[in-house]
Design a protein around this motif. Structure first.
Motif, short mmCIF file in Angstrom:
data_model
loop_
_atom_site.label_atom_id
_atom_site.label_comp_id
_atom_site.label_asym_id
_atom_site.label_seq_id
_atom_site.Cartn_x
_atom_site.Cartn_y
_atom_site.Cartn_z
N VAL A 149 0.84 -1.19 0.00
CA VAL A 149 0.00 0.00 0.00
C VAL A 149 0.88 1.25 0.00
CG1 VAL A 149 -1.78 1.24 1.30
CG2 VAL A 149 -1.80 -1.25 1.24
N GLY A 150 0.46 2.26 -0.76
CA GLY A 150 1.16 3.55 -0.75
C GLY A 150 2.50 3.54 -1.47
N VAL A 151 2.61 2.79 -2.56
CA VAL A 151 3.87 2.68 -3.30
C VAL A 151 3.99 3.84 -4.29
CG1 VAL A 151 5.20 1.24 -4.89
CG2 VAL A 151 3.85 0.18 -3.06
N SER A 152 5.10 4.57 -4.22
CA SER A 152 5.34 5.70 -5.12
C SER A 152 6.73 5.59 -5.73
CB SER A 152 5.23 7.03 -4.37
OG SER A 152 3.92 7.22 -3.90
N THR A 153 6.84 6.03 -6.98
CA THR A 153 8.12 6.02 -7.69
C THR A 153 9.03 7.11 -7.14
OG1 THR A 153 7.07 5.20 -9.70
CG2 THR A 153 9.23 6.24 -9.95
N ASN A 154 10.28 6.75 -6.85
CA ASN A 154 11.30 7.72 -6.49
C ASN A 154 11.76 8.37 -7.79
OD1 ASN A 154 13.90 8.90 -6.12
ND2 ASN A 154 14.18 7.69 -4.25
N PRO A 155 11.54 9.68 -7.98
CA PRO A 155 11.87 10.30 -9.26
C PRO A 155 13.37 10.29 -9.60
CG PRO A 155 11.16 11.94 -7.65
CD PRO A 155 10.96 10.60 -7.03
N ILE A 156 14.21 10.22 -8.61
CA ILE A 156 15.65 10.20 -8.86
C ILE A 156 16.09 8.82 -9.35
CG2 ILE A 156 17.93 10.40 -7.79
CD1 ILE A 156 16.62 12.52 -5.92
N LEU A 157 15.58 7.76 -8.71
CA LEU A 157 15.97 6.39 -9.06
C LEU A 157 15.11 5.79 -10.17
CD1 LEU A 157 16.50 4.95 -5.47
CD2 LEU A 157 18.25 5.77 -7.05
N GLY A 158 13.88 6.29 -10.34
CA GLY A 158 12.97 5.69 -11.31
C GLY A 158 12.46 4.33 -10.86
N ILE A 159 12.52 4.10 -9.55
CA ILE A 159 12.07 2.82 -8.97
C ILE A 159 11.09 3.14 -7.84
CG2 ILE A 159 12.79 0.77 -7.67
CD1 ILE A 159 14.04 0.53 -10.31
N ALA A 160 9.99 2.39 -7.80
CA ALA A 160 9.02 2.57 -6.72
C ALA A 160 9.24 1.55 -5.61
CB ALA A 160 7.60 2.45 -7.27
N ASN A 161 9.48 0.29 -6.01
CA ASN A 161 9.62 -0.78 -5.03
C ASN A 161 10.13 -2.02 -5.75
OD1 ASN A 161 9.44 -2.04 -2.54
ND2 ASN A 161 7.24 -2.38 -2.63
N GLU A 162 10.69 -2.93 -5.00
CA GLU A 162 11.00 -4.24 -5.56
C GLU A 162 10.65 -5.30 -4.53
OE1 GLU A 162 15.68 -4.92 -5.07
OE2 GLU A 162 15.19 -3.51 -6.67
N VAL A 163 10.01 -6.36 -5.02
CA VAL A 163 9.52 -7.42 -4.14
C VAL A 163 9.87 -8.76 -4.76
CG1 VAL A 163 7.64 -5.99 -3.27
CG2 VAL A 163 7.23 -7.52 -5.19
N SER A 164 9.92 -9.78 -3.93
CA SER A 164 10.16 -11.14 -4.41
C SER A 164 8.94 -12.00 -4.12
CB SER A 164 11.38 -11.76 -3.71
OG SER A 164 12.55 -11.12 -4.12
N VAL A 165 8.60 -12.86 -5.07
CA VAL A 165 7.53 -13.83 -4.87
C VAL A 165 8.05 -15.19 -5.28
CG1 VAL A 165 5.64 -12.18 -5.18
CG2 VAL A 165 6.53 -13.41 -7.17
#
Length: 105
Positions: free
Chosen positions: A37-53
Motif C-alpha cells: 500500500v502507498g507505493v510511489s516512484t522515487n523520481p531520482i531512481l525511477g524505482i518505486a519498489n522491488e519485491v520477491s515472490v
C-alpha cells in the motif's frame, strides 16, 4: 526438503515509473502472493519498489493490479525468469521480463 526447494523459485518484481501512492496486489496463478500500500516512484531512481515472490518451477501466471487506479496486467513466466519489470505508461500497466540486473544497489 531439497525436493521442495527444487519445485519453487524466486522471482524479483521491480516496480518502476508511474506509481503514485499505489495500492498493489501481486498474484501467482490467481492467488494473492503479496499486497503493498502507498507505493510511489522515487523520481531520482525511477524505482518505486522491488519485491520477491515464489513461483512453481513449471512456470506461472504472474498478475499485478493497482487497485486504487483500476489497472491490471498478467504475464506468463516460464523457464528461469530473473525479474519482471512493471511500470505505468500512458495510463496502462506494462509488464515485461527483465534480466535480474535491474535490482537496487
Amino acid at each position: 526438503m531439497l525436493e521442495e526447494e527444487a519445485t519453487m523459485r524466486e522471482l524479483l518484481i521491480i516496480f518502476q515509473e508511474g506509481f503514485d501512492e499505489a495500492n498493489i496486489t501481486v498474484t501467482v496463478n490467481g492467488k494473492q502472493a503479496r499486497r503493498d500500500v502507498g507505493v510511489s516512484t522515487n523520481p531520482i531512481l525511477g524505482i518505486a519498489n522491488e519485491v520477491s515472490v515464489e513461483l512453481p518451477a513449471k512456470g506461472a501466471q504472474v498478475g499485478v493490479e493497482v487497485t486504487n487506479r483500476g489497472l491490471k496486467a498478467i504475464t506468463k513466466v516460464s523457464g528461469r525468469p530473473k525479474s519482471v519489470l512493471v511500470s505505468i505508461e500512458d495510463g496502462r500497466l506494462v509488464m515485461k521480463e527483465g534480466t535480474g540486473r535491474e535490482a537496487l544497489l
